[in-house]
Design a protein around this motif. Structure first.
Motif, PDB file in Angstrom:
ATOM      1  N   GLN A  29      15.046   2.322  -0.690  1.00 33.36           N
ATOM      2  CA  GLN A  29      14.689   0.751  -0.640  1.00 33.36           C
ATOM      3  C   GLN A  29      14.424   0.373  -2.081  1.00 33.36           C
ATOM      4  OE1 GLN A  29      15.914  -1.186   1.588  1.00 33.36           O
ATOM      5  NE2 GLN A  29      16.174  -0.054   3.236  1.00 33.36           N
ATOM      6  N   ASN A  30      14.596  -0.956  -2.356  1.00 40.54           N
ATOM      7  CA  ASN A  30      13.859  -1.557  -3.688  1.00 40.54           C
ATOM      8  C   ASN A  30      12.356  -1.595  -3.428  1.00 40.54           C
ATOM      9  OD1 ASN A  30      16.553  -1.883  -4.844  1.00 40.54           O
ATOM     10  ND2 ASN A  30      16.622  -3.924  -4.163  1.00 40.54           N
ATOM     11  N   THR A  31      11.734  -1.737  -4.542  1.00 43.60           N
ATOM     12  CA  THR A  31      10.407  -1.840  -4.707  1.00 43.60           C
ATOM     13  C   THR A  31       9.822  -2.674  -3.709  1.00 43.60           C
ATOM     14  OG1 THR A  31      10.312  -0.636  -6.546  1.00 43.60           O
ATOM     15  CG2 THR A  31       8.306  -1.812  -6.026  1.00 43.60           C
ATOM     16  N   ASP A  32      10.397  -3.920  -3.839  1.00 40.64           N
ATOM     17  CA  ASP A  32       9.728  -4.893  -2.920  1.00 40.64           C
ATOM     18  C   ASP A  32       9.605  -4.526  -1.319  1.00 40.64           C
ATOM     19  OD1 ASP A  32      12.403  -5.091  -2.450  1.00 40.64           O
ATOM     20  OD2 ASP A  32      12.478  -7.547  -3.241  1.00 40.64           O
ATOM     21  N   ARG A  33      10.734  -4.079  -0.850  1.00 38.19           N
ATOM     22  CA  ARG A  33      11.020  -3.657   0.413  1.00 38.19           C
ATOM     23  C   ARG A  33       9.932  -2.582   0.639  1.00 38.19           C
ATOM     24  NH1 ARG A  33      14.721  -3.733   4.564  1.00 38.19           N
ATOM     25  NH2 ARG A  33      13.840  -2.816   6.369  1.00 38.19           N
ATOM     26  N   LEU A  34       9.696  -1.566  -0.179  1.00 39.85           N
ATOM     27  CA  LEU A  34       8.947  -0.518   0.107  1.00 39.85           C
ATOM     28  C   LEU A  34       7.367  -1.043   0.200  1.00 39.85           C
ATOM     29  CD1 LEU A  34      10.521   2.315  -2.549  1.00 39.85           C
ATOM     30  CD2 LEU A  34      10.582   2.158  -0.007  1.00 39.85           C
ATOM     31  N   LEU A  35       6.934  -1.776  -0.763  1.00 44.24           N
ATOM     32  CA  LEU A  35       5.789  -2.479  -0.599  1.00 44.24           C
ATOM     33  C   LEU A  35       5.467  -2.881   0.662  1.00 44.24           C
ATOM     34  CD1 LEU A  35       5.274  -3.570  -4.364  1.00 44.24           C
ATOM     35  CD2 LEU A  35       4.444  -1.500  -3.211  1.00 44.24           C
ATOM     36  N   ASP A  36       6.373  -4.004   1.104  1.00 45.05           N
ATOM     37  CA  ASP A  36       6.371  -4.708   2.380  1.00 45.05           C
ATOM     38  C   ASP A  36       6.241  -3.441   3.710  1.00 45.05           C
ATOM     39  OD1 ASP A  36       6.394  -7.043   1.295  1.00 45.05           O
ATOM     40  OD2 ASP A  36       8.476  -7.321   1.804  1.00 45.05           O
ATOM     41  N   LEU A  83       6.511   1.134 -15.044  1.00 43.46           N
ATOM     42  CA  LEU A  83       5.762   1.935 -14.297  1.00 43.46           C
ATOM     43  C   LEU A  83       6.630   2.429 -13.154  1.00 43.46           C
ATOM     44  CD1 LEU A  83       2.434   0.168 -14.274  1.00 43.46           C
ATOM     45  CD2 LEU A  83       3.171   1.736 -16.184  1.00 43.46           C
ATOM     46  N   MET A  84       6.418   3.830 -12.932  1.00 42.56           N
ATOM     47  CA  MET A  84       6.884   4.521 -11.596  1.00 42.56           C
ATOM     48  C   MET A  84       5.542   4.922 -10.976  1.00 42.56           C
ATOM     49  SD  MET A  84       9.867   7.080 -10.922  1.00 42.56           S
ATOM     50  CE  MET A  84      11.100   5.621 -11.151  1.00 42.56           C
ATOM     51  N   ALA A  85       5.164   5.110  -9.803  1.00 38.25           N
ATOM     52  CA  ALA A  85       3.936   5.445  -9.256  1.00 38.25           C
ATOM     53  C   ALA A  85       4.254   5.793  -7.863  1.00 38.25           C
ATOM     54  CB  ALA A  85       2.627   4.298  -9.146  1.00 38.25           C
ATOM     55  N   LEU A  86       3.413   6.683  -7.520  1.00 41.81           N
ATOM     56  CA  LEU A  86       3.291   7.016  -5.842  1.00 41.81           C
ATOM     57  C   LEU A  86       2.327   5.978  -5.590  1.00 41.81           C
ATOM     58  CD1 LEU A  86       3.310   9.120  -3.459  1.00 41.81           C
ATOM     59  CD2 LEU A  86       1.156  10.002  -4.513  1.00 41.81           C
ATOM     60  N   ALA A  87       2.624   5.359  -4.286  1.00 44.60           N
ATOM     61  CA  ALA A  87       1.816   4.224  -3.802  1.00 44.60           C
ATOM     62  C   ALA A  87       1.469   4.434  -2.259  1.00 44.60           C
ATOM     63  CB  ALA A  87       2.557   3.093  -3.914  1.00 44.60           C
ATOM     64  N   TRP A  88       0.223   4.149  -1.849  1.00 38.27           N
ATOM     65  CA  TRP A  88      -0.302   4.340  -0.409  1.00 38.27           C
ATOM     66  C   TRP A  88      -1.111   3.434  -0.181  1.00 38.27           C
ATOM     67  CZ3 TRP A  88      -1.564   7.408  -4.390  1.00 38.27           C
ATOM     68  CH2 TRP A  88      -2.819   7.295  -4.729  1.00 38.27           C
ATOM     69  N   ARG A  89      -1.318   3.111   1.052  1.00 38.12           N
ATOM     70  CA  ARG A  89      -2.194   2.049   1.500  1.00 38.12           C
ATOM     71  C   ARG A  89      -3.511   2.454   1.382  1.00 38.12           C
ATOM     72  NH1 ARG A  89       0.779   2.311   5.619  1.00 38.12           N
ATOM     73  NH2 ARG A  89      -0.643   3.415   6.961  1.00 38.12           N
ATOM     74  N   ILE A 122       7.273   6.283  -3.614  1.00 40.89           N
ATOM     75  CA  ILE A 122       7.484   6.201  -4.962  1.00 40.89           C
ATOM     76  C   ILE A 122       8.167   4.850  -5.333  1.00 40.89           C
ATOM     77  CG2 ILE A 122       8.799   7.106  -7.067  1.00 40.89           C
ATOM     78  CD1 ILE A 122       6.685   8.971  -5.601  1.00 40.89           C
ATOM     79  N   VAL A 123       7.311   3.951  -6.188  1.00 41.24           N
ATOM     80  CA  VAL A 123       7.927   2.569  -6.327  1.00 41.24           C
ATOM     81  C   VAL A 123       7.821   2.478  -7.884  1.00 41.24           C
ATOM     82  CG1 VAL A 123       6.883   1.727  -4.347  1.00 41.24           C
ATOM     83  CG2 VAL A 123       5.619   1.783  -6.229  1.00 41.24           C
TER      84      VAL A 123
END
Length: 305
Positions: free
Chosen positions: A127-134, A266-272, A145-146
């Motif tokens: 998905q796009n980053t905004d959807r992944l973060l949601d 920036l590209m990053a691994l993201a988690w809550r 990965i965002v």
């Protein structure tokens, strides 16, 4: 109230379809419908609106959904704790990936994790980053990965993988081809080539232009940065691409730097960072951070956020 009723309810709400939920759960569709009706009867409220082409949550169903997920997560957590005592890790890890992530060998990372934890089910969505973060905030994803414009996000922990300048790449015949750098204002009304809205590079472009008081005129969009470069090579506009990609086409493209603090990607691994994380999800994040231990940087060194 039975756990399978909650499981069926969550599946239908996420799939917006009884048929798709039944296929996901490997059960017959009438059984799913019957169990949810029993749940609604016990609660005395309709949880799902079945009147349209897709199944939708009612107002009560929306309120109940979070509690149903927590109940299922709690039971899953109990099972995982027992597995920890026996030395076997089970569970499910949901991973997301930004569409323009072709430079990262995510399949190999997932394969190595699967070899280490074969009993853990892994899913991957793009998905796009905004959807992944949601989806991260809502608990639908465990990690992603965002692509970002900042290394600080509320409720999200980040491990930066790449940090490099973005450039405006043009064909050597373009009027900008004799310029090393330009102010953002020179992009006003200029035909631009960019990733779609919701992506990190597009957000960089939009922020830079907004600071200068105008909206970018994007005439071509593509989810693959390599396509953006090819469009610019064919003189269809100025492409917003990473500096490293432009360097691969030095004979066909001229890279122009943009004087703006927002023009770094920036590209990053993201988690809550808030709320419980299953042992399987925690193991995946630690595995990914170890594999991606040395962030790639262009222009200046990057540190883990």
């Amino acid at each position: 109230m039975e756990l399978r009723q909650l499981e069926y309810f969550v599946a239908v709400s996420e799939e917006a379809s009884f048929t798709k939920a039944a296929a996901r759960l490997y059960v017959a569709q009438p059984g799913v419908s019957a169990q949810i009706r029993r749940l609604e009867h016990e609660l005395g409220q309709q949880l799902l609106d079945r009147s349209g082409r897709t199944v939708r949550l009612t107002e009560v169903g929306t309120a109940v959904l979070a509690y149903a997920r927590r109940a299922l997560d709690g039971v899953a957590g109990m099972r995982l704790v027992i597995d920890d005592f026996t030395g076997l890790m089970r569970g499910r890890v949901s991973v997301g990936m930004v569409r323009s992530c072709s430079s990262l060998d995510l399949p190999e990372l997932l394969s190595d994790f699967h070899k280490a934890h074969p009993a853990v089910e892994i899913t991957l969505t793009e998905q796009n980053t905004d959807r992944l973060l949601d989806d991260l905030h809502n608990g639908l994803l465990d990690a992603a990965i965002v692509a970002l414009t900042t290394a600080r996000l509320p409720g999200i922990d980040l491990h930066v993988i790449a940090d490099e300048s973005l450039v405006v790449a043009v064909n050597p015949s373009d009027l900008l081809a004799d310029r090393a750098s330009i102010p953002v204002t020179e992009l006003r009304d200029r035909p631009l080539i960019s990733l779609p809205a919701g992506t990190g590079m597009r957000a960089c472009l939009e922020k830079a232009c907004a600071e200068a008081g105008f909206e970018p005129r994007v005439v071509f969009e593509a989810s693959d940065p390599n396509i953006l470069a090819q469009l610019a090579i064919h003189s269809l506009g100025a492409a917003v691409i990473p500096e490293s990609l432009a360097a691969l086409h030095t004979e066909e493209l001229h890279a122009v730097n943009l004087a703006s603090p927002w023009f770094r990607g920036l590209m990053a691994l993201a988690w809550r960072s808030e709320g419980p994380m299953s042992p399987a999800a925690h193991a995946f994040v630690e595995h990914a951070r170890a594999v991606l231990a040395t962030p790639y940087a262009s222009g200046h060194p990057s540190a883990e956020a």
